[in-house]
Scaffold this active site. Structure first.
Site, PDB file in Angstrom:
ATOM      1  N   ASN A 138     -15.902  14.275 -12.936  1.00 47.65           N
ATOM      2  CA  ASN A 138     -16.523  13.138 -13.624  1.00 47.65           C
ATOM      3  C   ASN A 138     -17.947  13.566 -13.974  1.00 47.65           C
ATOM      4  OD1 ASN A 138     -17.547  10.721 -14.502  1.00 47.65           O
ATOM      5  ND2 ASN A 138     -16.799   9.533 -12.756  1.00 47.65           N
ATOM      6  N   ARG A 157     -12.521  12.745 -16.262  1.00 49.00           N
ATOM      7  CA  ARG A 157     -12.711  11.362 -16.716  1.00 49.00           C
ATOM      8  C   ARG A 157     -13.501  11.414 -18.021  1.00 49.00           C
ATOM      9  NH1 ARG A 157     -16.911   6.857 -15.005  1.00 49.00           N
ATOM     10  NH2 ARG A 157     -15.923   5.166 -16.137  1.00 49.00           N
ATOM     11  N   HIS A 162     -13.110   0.927 -18.452  1.00 50.53           N
ATOM     12  CA  HIS A 162     -12.592   0.819 -17.079  1.00 50.53           C
ATOM     13  C   HIS A 162     -11.063   0.838 -17.053  1.00 50.53           C
ATOM     14  CE1 HIS A 162     -16.443  -1.560 -15.751  1.00 50.53           C
ATOM     15  NE2 HIS A 162     -16.573  -0.268 -15.459  1.00 50.53           N
ATOM     16  N   HIS A 183     -12.574  -6.050 -12.458  1.00 50.70           N
ATOM     17  CA  HIS A 183     -13.206  -4.842 -11.918  1.00 50.70           C
ATOM     18  C   HIS A 183     -14.692  -5.137 -11.865  1.00 50.70           C
ATOM     19  CE1 HIS A 183     -13.870  -0.331 -11.684  1.00 50.70           C
ATOM     20  NE2 HIS A 183     -15.065  -0.788 -12.013  1.00 50.70           N
ATOM     21  N   ASN A 228     -21.132  -2.066 -10.515  1.00 51.63           N
ATOM     22  CA  ASN A 228     -22.397  -2.183 -11.257  1.00 51.63           C
ATOM     23  C   ASN A 228     -22.112  -2.500 -12.714  1.00 51.63           C
ATOM     24  OD1 ASN A 228     -24.503  -1.919  -9.415  1.00 51.63           O
ATOM     25  ND2 ASN A 228     -24.066   0.268  -9.203  1.00 51.63           N
ATOM     26  N   GLY A 229     -21.125  -1.801 -13.269  1.00 49.94           N
ATOM     27  CA  GLY A 229     -20.549  -2.203 -14.550  1.00 49.94           C
ATOM     28  C   GLY A 229     -19.351  -3.072 -14.201  1.00 49.94           C
ATOM     29  N   ARG A 238     -26.684  -5.170 -17.121  1.00 44.37           N
ATOM     30  CA  ARG A 238     -26.283  -5.424 -18.513  1.00 44.37           C
ATOM     31  C   ARG A 238     -26.085  -6.919 -18.768  1.00 44.37           C
ATOM     32  NH1 ARG A 238     -21.360  -1.290 -18.438  1.00 44.37           N
ATOM     33  NH2 ARG A 238     -22.460   0.271 -17.201  1.00 44.37           N
ATOM     34  N   ASP A 281     -28.506  -5.122  -7.471  1.00 43.44           N
ATOM     35  CA  ASP A 281     -27.496  -4.872  -6.447  1.00 43.44           C
ATOM     36  C   ASP A 281     -26.972  -6.200  -5.873  1.00 43.44           C
ATOM     37  OD1 ASP A 281     -26.638  -2.387  -4.549  1.00 43.44           O
ATOM     38  OD2 ASP A 281     -26.768  -4.280  -3.420  1.00 43.44           O
ATOM     39  N   ARG A 333     -25.424  -6.981  -3.182  1.00 42.53           N
ATOM     40  CA  ARG A 333     -25.746  -7.278  -1.778  1.00 42.53           C
ATOM     41  C   ARG A 333     -27.144  -7.887  -1.647  1.00 42.53           C
ATOM     42  NH1 ARG A 333     -23.522  -1.936   0.891  1.00 42.53           N
ATOM     43  NH2 ARG A 333     -24.075  -1.424  -1.228  1.00 42.53           N
ATOM     44  N   GLY A 391     -16.693  -2.243  -6.242  1.00 42.05           N
ATOM     45  CA  GLY A 391     -17.664  -2.517  -5.166  1.00 42.05           C
ATOM     46  C   GLY A 391     -17.832  -3.996  -4.844  1.00 42.05           C
ATOM     47  N   GLY A 425     -15.953  -6.596  -6.189  1.00 42.08           N
ATOM     48  CA  GLY A 425     -14.637  -7.231  -6.059  1.00 42.08           C
ATOM     49  C   GLY A 425     -13.995  -6.975  -4.701  1.00 42.08           C
ATOM     50  N   GLU A 436     -10.058   5.582  -8.893  1.00 40.89           N
ATOM     51  CA  GLU A 436      -9.943   6.245 -10.196  1.00 40.89           C
ATOM     52  C   GLU A 436      -9.641   7.733 -10.050  1.00 40.89           C
ATOM     53  OE1 GLU A 436     -13.605   3.970 -11.227  1.00 40.89           O
ATOM     54  OE2 GLU A 436     -12.866   4.198 -13.275  1.00 40.89           O
TER      55      GLU A 436
HETATM   56  P1  AMP Z   1     -19.511   0.062  -7.682  1.00 41.66           P
HETATM   57  O1  AMP Z   1     -20.201   0.250  -9.012  1.00 41.66           O
HETATM   58  O2  AMP Z   1     -18.043  -0.181  -7.797  1.00 41.66           O
HETATM   59  O3  AMP Z   1     -19.866   1.103  -6.654  1.00 41.66           O
HETATM   60  O4  AMP Z   1     -20.106  -1.322  -7.079  1.00 41.66           O
HETATM   61  C1  AMP Z   1     -21.462  -1.479  -6.763  1.00 41.66           C
HETATM   62  C2  AMP Z   1     -21.738  -2.946  -6.439  1.00 41.66           C
HETATM   63  O5  AMP Z   1     -20.957  -3.349  -5.311  1.00 41.66           O
HETATM   64  C3  AMP Z   1     -23.200  -3.226  -6.076  1.00 41.66           C
HETATM   65  O6  AMP Z   1     -23.655  -4.384  -6.751  1.00 41.66           O
HETATM   66  C4  AMP Z   1     -23.121  -3.472  -4.591  1.00 41.66           C
HETATM   67  O7  AMP Z   1     -24.139  -4.345  -4.134  1.00 41.66           O
HETATM   68  C5  AMP Z   1     -21.776  -4.133  -4.456  1.00 41.66           C
HETATM   69  N1  AMP Z   1     -21.333  -4.115  -3.063  1.00 41.66           N
HETATM   70  C6  AMP Z   1     -20.934  -3.055  -2.344  1.00 41.66           C
HETATM   71  N2  AMP Z   1     -20.669  -3.441  -1.066  1.00 41.66           N
HETATM   72  C7  AMP Z   1     -20.907  -4.783  -1.004  1.00 41.66           C
HETATM   73  C8  AMP Z   1     -20.819  -5.785   0.041  1.00 41.66           C
HETATM   74  N3  AMP Z   1     -20.424  -5.464   1.270  1.00 41.66           N
HETATM   75  N4  AMP Z   1     -21.145  -7.051  -0.296  1.00 41.66           N
HETATM   76  C9  AMP Z   1     -21.551  -7.377  -1.520  1.00 41.66           C
HETATM   77  N5  AMP Z   1     -21.648  -6.492  -2.541  1.00 41.66           N
HETATM   78  C10 AMP Z   1     -21.335  -5.226  -2.271  1.00 41.66           C
END
Ligand code: AMP
Length: 387
Positions: A7, A72, A161, A189, A192-193, A222, A264, A266, A312, A314, A366
């Protein structure tokens, strides 16, 4: 078969080596890692990154060699609606699609050429983020704009995606024991995106991202959907506004970050839990937008059998899933709060038995999807080749 999954970003190369049998799922991860700061002092370019990768693999694979590479690739345009075995024309064709994905396709091309240079005999496969959405019907992928926009500039909805949406759909259908051609669902999905897809009879029917990955849901940085006049109006009224500047703001300074001050999930959820009103507003906006799509897509697929959360947010954001599902009462969605709150890495049901639509959490993978597609294509290719 040992498959190297690549990737490539413009300054990074993420890789994984998986051992798997063609036609079988799963497989074992034998090596994985990330080479960063490509273009910096230590790693000059993607060719040098490949040298570094080859050295690492020699150690990590105990002298075993890889049999194929799967890449990818973000944009396959209209040309690639399924994974492609790389031949002379493939890399050029991907390069020609760069105006549609200026940040991503050139990086994939660098990765493809670097692998070709390092291992000229190695079969390579490209798996496209857009490909799964090749089944969208024309009344869905068209924008209501003059024909020239499409004919001359390729302006239409493509969707992204796809590798994840496709994979997760297959996993969910199997989990529920429904043959995929009979399975309709909505897949969210949320990373972040983020994008949401209407899956009808196992295939993509509609998706929230469009010409670019900027459209649709409120994301980390975004905007998601936006009246296009916002852009033309700012270009006219703000003397400092430029297309590049607006592109950067809408892609990198908007979404949760613009409203809550953090991209983020979290951090935004923690701030909302402490009573931060901007964080609360950001979450309300993101959940509302998603719920609106789910409602629309339920109609689009003539009634979804399942709502599936992945990526992340979801997979992990318990409170955000609840916020979304609580808005879906009109569809008969009922969450099982304990199941929603339970931590697990596996595929699971989080809806109550009386829910009209099953709600699932399905971890996306993926890399596994790319490795499987690569192994299958390479096996089919060598089976058909003269010996
Ligand atoms: P990804 O791009 O799929 O890695 O997802 C990243 C997103 O997932 C970020 O906004 C993270 O804050 C969120 N994320 C990861 N773990 C958690 C969690 N335990 N609770 C809430 N959001 C999370």
């Amino acid at each position: 078969m040992l498959v190297l999954v690549v990737n490539c970003g413009s300054s990074s190369l993420k890789y994984q080596v998986r051992e798997l049998e063609p036609g079988a799922e799963g497989g074992t991860v034998l090596a994985s890692g990330l080479i960063e700061n490509i273009g910096g002092a230590a790693v000059r370019d993607h060719t040098q990154a490949l040298e570094l990768l080859a050295q690492r693999l020699e150690d990590e694979l105990d002298g075993r060699t890889i049999d194929a590479a799967g890449h990818r690739v973000v944009h396959g345009g209209e040309r690639f609606s399924v994974p492609a075995l790389v031949d002379d024309g493939t890399i050029d064709a991907i390069e020609e699609l760069s105006p549609l994905a200026p940040l991503h396709n050139p990086a994939a091309v660098l990765g493809l050429r670097a692998v070709l240079q390092k291992w000229p005999e190695l079969p390579q496969v490209c798996v496209f983020d857009t490909a799964f959405h090749g089944t969208m019907p024309e009344h869905v992928w068209r924008y209501a704009v003059p024909e020239e926009f499409y004919e001359r500039w390729g302006i239409r909805r493509y969707g992204f995606h796809g590798t994840s949406h496709d994979w997760v759909t297959g996993q969910a259908a199997r989990f529920l024991g429904i043959p995929r051609p009979e399975f309709s669902c909505v897949v969210a999905h949320l990373g972040n995106g983020a994008s949401v897809t209407a899956v009808r009879h196992g295939s993509s029917y509609d998706t929230s991202m469009g010409y670019t990955p900027l459209a649709g849901l409120v994301m980390g940085t975004r905007t998601g959907d936006l009246d296009p006049s916002v852009v033309t109006s700012l270009l006219r009224r703000d003397p400092a506004a430029t297309p590049e500047g607006l592109d950067a703001v809408l892609n990198k300074e908007s979404g949760l970050k613009a409203i809550a001050g953090d991209h983020d999930m979290r951090a935004v959820q923690e701030a909302a839990d402490r009573g931060d009103e901007r964080a609360e507003l950001a979450l309300a906006m993101a959940a509302y937008r998603l719920a609106k799509y789910v409602g629309g897509y339920h109609v689009a697929v003539d009634g979804a059998q399942a709502l599936v959360f992945t990526a992340g947010i979801g997979e992990n954001a318990v409170a955000f899933r609840k916020r979304v599902c609580d808005r879906l009462g009109a569809l008969g969605v009922v969450l099982d709060d304990d199941a929603n709150a339970a931590r697990s890495r596996g595929i699971r049901r989080i809806s109550a038995p009386e829910s009209a639509i099953e709600v699932l959490v399905v971890p996306t993978d993926e890399e596994q999807a790319i490795a499987s597609a690569t192994a299958a294509l390479v096996a089919a290719g060598s089976a058909g080749a003269p010996s």
